[in-house]
Motif scaffolding. Structure first.
Motif, PDB file in Angstrom:
ATOM      1  N   GLN A   1       0.922  -1.670  -0.332  1.00  0.00           N
ATOM      2  CA  GLN A   1      -0.091   0.118   0.035  1.00  0.00           C
ATOM      3  C   GLN A   1       0.447   1.041   0.076  1.00  0.00           C
ATOM      4  N   ARG A   2       1.846   1.269   0.447  1.00  0.00           N
ATOM      5  CA  ARG A   2       2.829   2.071   0.832  1.00  0.00           C
ATOM      6  C   ARG A   2       3.391   3.087  -0.618  1.00  0.00           C
ATOM      7  N   PRO A   3       3.117   2.531  -1.718  1.00  0.00           N
ATOM      8  CA  PRO A   3       3.965   3.485  -3.068  1.00  0.00           C
ATOM      9  C   PRO A   3       2.605   4.325  -3.139  1.00  0.00           C
ATOM     10  N   LEU A   4       1.422   3.078  -2.988  1.00  0.00           N
ATOM     11  CA  LEU A   4       0.540   4.149  -3.735  1.00  0.00           C
ATOM     12  C   LEU A   4       0.414   5.742  -2.945  1.00  0.00           C
ATOM     13  N   SER A   5       0.221   6.332  -1.835  1.00  0.00           N
ATOM     14  CA  SER A   5       0.026   7.513  -1.689  1.00  0.00           C
ATOM     15  C   SER A   5       2.103   8.334  -2.326  1.00  0.00           C
ATOM     16  N   ARG A   6       2.893   7.626  -3.022  1.00  0.00           N
ATOM     17  CA  ARG A   6       3.246   8.056  -3.954  1.00  0.00           C
ATOM     18  C   ARG A   6       3.531   7.824  -5.790  1.00  0.00           C
ATOM     19  N   LEU A   7       2.167   7.735  -6.169  1.00  0.00           N
ATOM     20  CA  LEU A   7       2.018   7.211  -7.402  1.00  0.00           C
ATOM     21  C   LEU A   7       1.839   9.072  -7.705  1.00  0.00           C
ATOM     22  N   ASN A   8       2.358   9.378  -9.032  1.00  0.00           N
ATOM     23  CA  ASN A   8       2.276  10.406 -10.317  1.00  0.00           C
ATOM     24  C   ASN A   8       0.741  10.544 -10.591  1.00  0.00           C
ATOM     25  N   GLN A   9       0.489  11.574 -11.038  1.00  0.00           N
ATOM     26  CA  GLN A   9      -1.172  11.800 -11.924  1.00  0.00           C
ATOM     27  C   GLN A   9      -1.340  10.904 -12.599  1.00  0.00           C
ATOM     28  N   THR A  10      -0.494  10.361 -13.652  1.00  0.00           N
ATOM     29  CA  THR A  10      -0.754   9.583 -14.069  1.00  0.00           C
ATOM     30  C   THR A  10      -1.065   7.947 -14.076  1.00  0.00           C
ATOM     31  N   GLN A  11      -0.025   7.851 -12.821  1.00  0.00           N
ATOM     32  CA  GLN A  11       0.255   6.106 -12.715  1.00  0.00           C
ATOM     33  C   GLN A  11      -1.298   6.057 -11.968  1.00  0.00           C
ATOM     34  N   ARG A  12      -1.715   7.073 -10.825  1.00  0.00           N
ATOM     35  CA  ARG A  12      -3.413   7.177 -10.091  1.00  0.00           C
ATOM     36  C   ARG A  12      -4.027   6.809 -10.618  1.00  0.00           C
ATOM     37  N   ALA A  13      -3.921   7.869 -11.936  1.00  0.00           N
ATOM     38  CA  ALA A  13      -5.161   7.621 -13.657  1.00  0.00           C
ATOM     39  C   ALA A  13      -5.195   5.969 -13.370  1.00  0.00           C
ATOM     40  N   ILE A  14      -3.467   5.400 -13.796  1.00  0.00           N
ATOM     41  CA  ILE A  14      -4.211   4.326 -15.137  1.00  0.00           C
ATOM     42  C   ILE A  14      -4.197   3.197 -14.289  1.00  0.00           C
ATOM     43  N   TYR A  15      -3.824   3.449 -12.305  1.00  0.00           N
ATOM     44  CA  TYR A  15      -4.102   2.232 -10.993  1.00  0.00           C
ATOM     45  C   TYR A  15      -5.865   2.696 -11.045  1.00  0.00           C
ATOM     46  N   GLU A  16      -6.454   3.523 -10.803  1.00  0.00           N
ATOM     47  CA  GLU A  16      -7.365   3.604 -10.115  1.00  0.00           C
ATOM     48  C   GLU A  16      -8.714   2.972 -11.659  1.00  0.00           C
ATOM     49  N   GLU A  17      -8.253   3.215 -13.348  1.00  0.00           N
ATOM     50  CA  GLU A  17      -8.516   2.856 -14.102  1.00  0.00           C
ATOM     51  C   GLU A  17      -8.924   1.364 -14.089  1.00  0.00           C
ATOM     52  N   LEU A  18      -7.649   0.623 -13.355  1.00  0.00           N
ATOM     53  CA  LEU A  18      -7.777  -0.635 -13.578  1.00  0.00           C
ATOM     54  C   LEU A  18      -8.799  -1.359 -12.607  1.00  0.00           C
ATOM     55  N   LEU A  19      -8.685  -0.810 -11.440  1.00  0.00           N
ATOM     56  CA  LEU A  19      -9.176  -0.982 -10.138  1.00  0.00           C
ATOM     57  C   LEU A  19     -11.165  -0.855 -10.527  1.00  0.00           C
TER      58      LEU A  19
END
Length: 334
Positions: free
Chosen positions: A260-278
């Motif tokens: 879970q720790r890296p979630l707080s360090r995702l940049n905008q694009t990485q977070r968007a990719i993660y959220e779309e996969l989720l």
């Protein structure tokens, strides 16, 4: 139960642990000394699995400079957190050129590189941790060609970076130090040293230590995190010593904490990719993911998306299956 909370911090290293990495450490020291004395080499590559001590070795190298008062400055950049060219250069400048005034956002990259060259009178040891995360890999080659800079590159697999570099990068000429995962008996020693240094006598059973060492597959960071979980649970439940049958649950919880720790360090694009996969909730092909990102106003190349997906996979936030055009991706949720 706790006498020194630092022993439960995965970013804190004990002096004795370096004994288990003395050979690769001496390789780094000799490579750096040769650079300082004869100008040979431009840097080193440290690779190995998670929790193998890569960052620890680089930190000890910096400590060696300070302890022996060597005529060299140092800077550390966590490229996972600061991945763009501007961020990498500005972070390095902040560590070695604090007296310099410049516009962090508006200064051209060429000017930032010039400022970095002029920010240190002595040679510079530049550590780029998680270097495979760098947005513009050409910057690595620029550092390696920069006079007066000895660059240490850290990542799990050298191929994660080299496949994105051209032949002028000079990476192939770096001294390569590869760390294998710790042996179970070494993990046991690391835990016992921390327990002795920071916990009250009799706080942890031998069974707990042995079980954790056997379960973490050579990952010291995971083992230390599991020790912290065990200590927290013991204090919450007023149990002492920590029993051996808690080990498996502690390791599982520690693994999820680290994931879970890296979630707080995702940049905008990485977070968007993660959220779309989720949001998709299952396996997704690149075309679908690309369309969903475009709908969110994120217009990046598929090559960039693949690079971010590799990073998410690296930190166990997503998984991949298939090859080339048939490859699919899905979010890892626990």
């Amino acid at each position: 139960m706790i006498e020194n909370g630092a022993v439960l911090d995965t970013d804190t290293t004990r002096e004795e642990v370096i004994v288990e990495r003395s050979e690769p450490f001496q390789t780094l020291v000799s490579t750096l000394s040769r650079y300082l004395n004869k100008g040979g080499g431009r840097g080193a590559f440290i690779t190995g699995p998670s929790g193998a001590g890569k960052t620890m070795l680089a930190e000890r190298l910096q400590e060696q400079l300070r302890r022996e008062r060597m005529a060299m400055e140092s800077a550390y950049v966590n490229v996972w957190e600061y991945s763009s060219t501007s961020e990498v250069l500005v972070t390095a400048l902040d560590e070695v050129g604090r007296h310099m005034n410049y516009d962090q956002r508006g200064t051209p990259h060429a000017e930032l590189r010039r400022l970095l060259r002029e920010a240190h009178d002595d040679p510079l040891l530049l550590v780029l941790d998680e270097v495979h995360q760098i947005e513009e890999p050409a910057l690595v080659g620029q550092f390696l060609r920069m006079d007066g800079v000895f660059t240490v590159l850290i990542c799990n697999d050298r191929f994660d970076l080299t496949r994105r570099l051209d032949r002028t990068s000079r990476v192939s000429g770096l001294r390569h130090v590869h760390l294998e995962a710790y042996r179970a008996e070494t993990i046991e020693r690391i835990l016992r040293e921390r327990i002795e240094f920071g916990l009250e006598s009799g706080s942890v059973t031998d069974e707990f230590v042995l079980e954790v060492a056997a379960l973490v597959e050579g990952d010291a960071r995971l083992a230390i995190e599991a020790l912290g979980v065990g200590v927290d649970d013991a204090r919450s439940n007023n149990v002492r010593p920590i029993p051996g049958h808690w080990a498996e649950g502690a390791v599982d919880e520690a693994r999820e904490i680290i994931r879970q720790r890296p979630l707080s360090r995702l940049n905008q694009t990485q977070r968007a990719i993660y959220e779309e996969l989720l949001d998709c909730g299952g396996w997704v092909q690149m075309g679908t993911l690309d369309e969903r990102l475009m709908a969110r106003g994120i217009d990046v190349s598929r090559q960039t998306i693949r690079r971010h997906l590799d990073s998410l996979d690296h930190y166990n936030l997503c998984e991949q299956k298939g090859q080339t055009k048939g490859k699919r991706y899905r979010c890892v949720t626990g």
